[in-house]
Structure formats: structure tokens, C-alpha cells
Motif scaffolding. Structure first.
Motif, PDB file in Angstrom:
ATOM      1  N   MET A   1       1.019  -1.158  -0.006  1.00  0.00           N
ATOM      2  CA  MET A   1      -0.128   0.019  -0.002  1.00  0.00           C
ATOM      3  C   MET A   1       0.922   1.252   0.109  1.00  0.00           C
ATOM      4  N   TYR A   2       1.836   1.251   0.968  1.00  0.00           N
ATOM      5  CA  TYR A   2       2.764   2.478   1.044  1.00  0.00           C
ATOM      6  C   TYR A   2       4.134   2.052   0.496  1.00  0.00           C
ATOM      7  N   GLY A   3       4.805   3.013  -0.037  1.00  0.00           N
ATOM      8  CA  GLY A   3       6.215   2.616  -0.401  1.00  0.00           C
ATOM      9  C   GLY A   3       7.109   2.584   0.644  1.00  0.00           C
ATOM     10  N   LYS A   4       8.339   2.370   0.439  1.00  0.00           N
ATOM     11  CA  LYS A   4       9.490   2.545   1.565  1.00  0.00           C
ATOM     12  C   LYS A   4       9.715   3.936   1.610  1.00  0.00           C
ATOM     13  N   GLY A   5       9.782   4.273   2.947  1.00  0.00           N
ATOM     14  CA  GLY A   5      10.129   5.523   3.159  1.00  0.00           C
ATOM     15  C   GLY A   5       9.045   6.658   3.087  1.00  0.00           C
ATOM     16  N   THR A   6       7.921   6.354   2.896  1.00  0.00           N
ATOM     17  CA  THR A   6       6.508   7.116   2.899  1.00  0.00           C
ATOM     18  C   THR A   6       6.624   7.805   4.429  1.00  0.00           C
ATOM     19  N   LEU A   7       6.574   7.015   5.312  1.00  0.00           N
ATOM     20  CA  LEU A   7       6.568   7.261   6.773  1.00  0.00           C
ATOM     21  C   LEU A   7       7.608   8.227   6.949  1.00  0.00           C
ATOM     22  N   ALA A   8       8.671   8.275   6.511  1.00  0.00           N
ATOM     23  CA  ALA A   8       9.794   8.922   6.849  1.00  0.00           C
ATOM     24  C   ALA A   8       9.625  10.216   6.308  1.00  0.00           C
ATOM     25  N   GLN A   9       9.013  10.396   4.874  1.00  0.00           N
ATOM     26  CA  GLN A   9       8.875  11.376   4.242  1.00  0.00           C
ATOM     27  C   GLN A   9       7.835  12.367   4.839  1.00  0.00           C
ATOM     28  N   THR A  10       6.730  11.487   5.433  1.00  0.00           N
ATOM     29  CA  THR A  10       5.738  12.501   6.008  1.00  0.00           C
ATOM     30  C   THR A  10       6.083  13.007   7.309  1.00  0.00           C
ATOM     31  N   GLY A  11       7.097  12.242   8.094  1.00  0.00           N
ATOM     32  CA  GLY A  11       7.613  12.946   9.254  1.00  0.00           C
ATOM     33  C   GLY A  11       8.556  13.913   8.886  1.00  0.00           C
ATOM     34  N   VAL A  12       9.495  13.766   7.690  1.00  0.00           N
ATOM     35  CA  VAL A  12      10.258  15.296   7.319  1.00  0.00           C
ATOM     36  C   VAL A  12       9.448  16.289   7.098  1.00  0.00           C
ATOM     37  N   GLY A  13       8.106  16.040   6.273  1.00  0.00           N
ATOM     38  CA  GLY A  13       7.239  17.060   5.997  1.00  0.00           C
ATOM     39  C   GLY A  13       6.543  17.639   7.214  1.00  0.00           C
ATOM     40  N   LEU A  14       6.226  16.982   8.161  1.00  0.00           N
ATOM     41  CA  LEU A  14       5.725  17.374   9.566  1.00  0.00           C
ATOM     42  C   LEU A  14       6.681  18.152  10.177  1.00  0.00           C
ATOM     43  N   THR A  15       8.214  18.059  10.183  1.00  0.00           N
ATOM     44  CA  THR A  15       8.969  18.410  11.042  1.00  0.00           C
ATOM     45  C   THR A  15       9.291  19.773  10.301  1.00  0.00           C
ATOM     46  N   ILE A  16       9.244  19.987   9.063  1.00  0.00           N
ATOM     47  CA  ILE A  16       9.606  21.351   8.179  1.00  0.00           C
ATOM     48  C   ILE A  16       8.498  22.252   8.516  1.00  0.00           C
ATOM     49  N   PHE A  17       7.236  21.754   8.669  1.00  0.00           N
ATOM     50  CA  PHE A  17       5.952  22.542   8.799  1.00  0.00           C
ATOM     51  C   PHE A  17       6.137  23.042  10.325  1.00  0.00           C
ATOM     52  N   GLY A  18       6.387  22.347  11.185  1.00  0.00           N
ATOM     53  CA  GLY A  18       6.334  22.548  12.570  1.00  0.00           C
ATOM     54  C   GLY A  18       7.701  23.608  12.826  1.00  0.00           C
ATOM     55  N   ILE A  19       8.652  23.310  12.129  1.00  0.00           N
ATOM     56  CA  ILE A  19       9.714  24.545  12.242  1.00  0.00           C
ATOM     57  C   ILE A  19       9.328  25.786  11.434  1.00  0.00           C
ATOM     58  N   SER A  20       8.772  25.791  10.480  1.00  0.00           N
ATOM     59  CA  SER A  20       8.318  26.981   9.681  1.00  0.00           C
ATOM     60  C   SER A  20       7.254  27.525  10.468  1.00  0.00           C
TER      61      SER A  20
END
Length: 52
Positions: A1-20
Motif C-alpha cells: 500500500m505504501y512505498g518504502k520511506g513514505t512514513l519517513a517522508q511524512t515525518g520530514v514534512g511535518l517537521t519542516i512544517f513545525g519548524i516554519s
């Protein structure tokens, strides 16, 4: 269903959003403090300007 690293990419996106979001909140706080300080100074020195 989800590819490898999808969860990590989502985490990075949330981290960047939180920082901004936190940086914009800090910037807004700094601007508000500067404006409040300027207004306080102006109110405090208003009597001296009119007297002299």
C-alpha cells in the motif's frame, strides 16, 4: 500500500512544517514586542514632549 520511506517522508514534512510554523510564531512575537515597546515609550515620553 505504501512505498518504502513514505512514513519517513511524512515525518520530514511535518517537521519542516513545525519548524516554519514556530519560526513564524517567533517572528510575530518579536514584532509584537517591538511595537508594544515603541508604544509604551511613546506614551511614557508624551508628557515630557508637551511640557518642554
Amino acid at each position: 500500500m505504501y512505498g518504502k520511506g513514505t512514513l519517513a517522508q511524512t515525518g520530514v514534512g511535518l517537521t519542516i512544517f513545525g519548524i516554519s510554523a514556530s519560526l513564524s510564531l517567533i517572528a510575530a512575537t518579536v514584532v509584537a514586542l517591538i511595537v508594544a515597546g515603541g508604544l509604551t515609550y511613546r506614551c511614557a515620553t508624551r508628557g515630557r514632549r508637551h511640557a518642554g
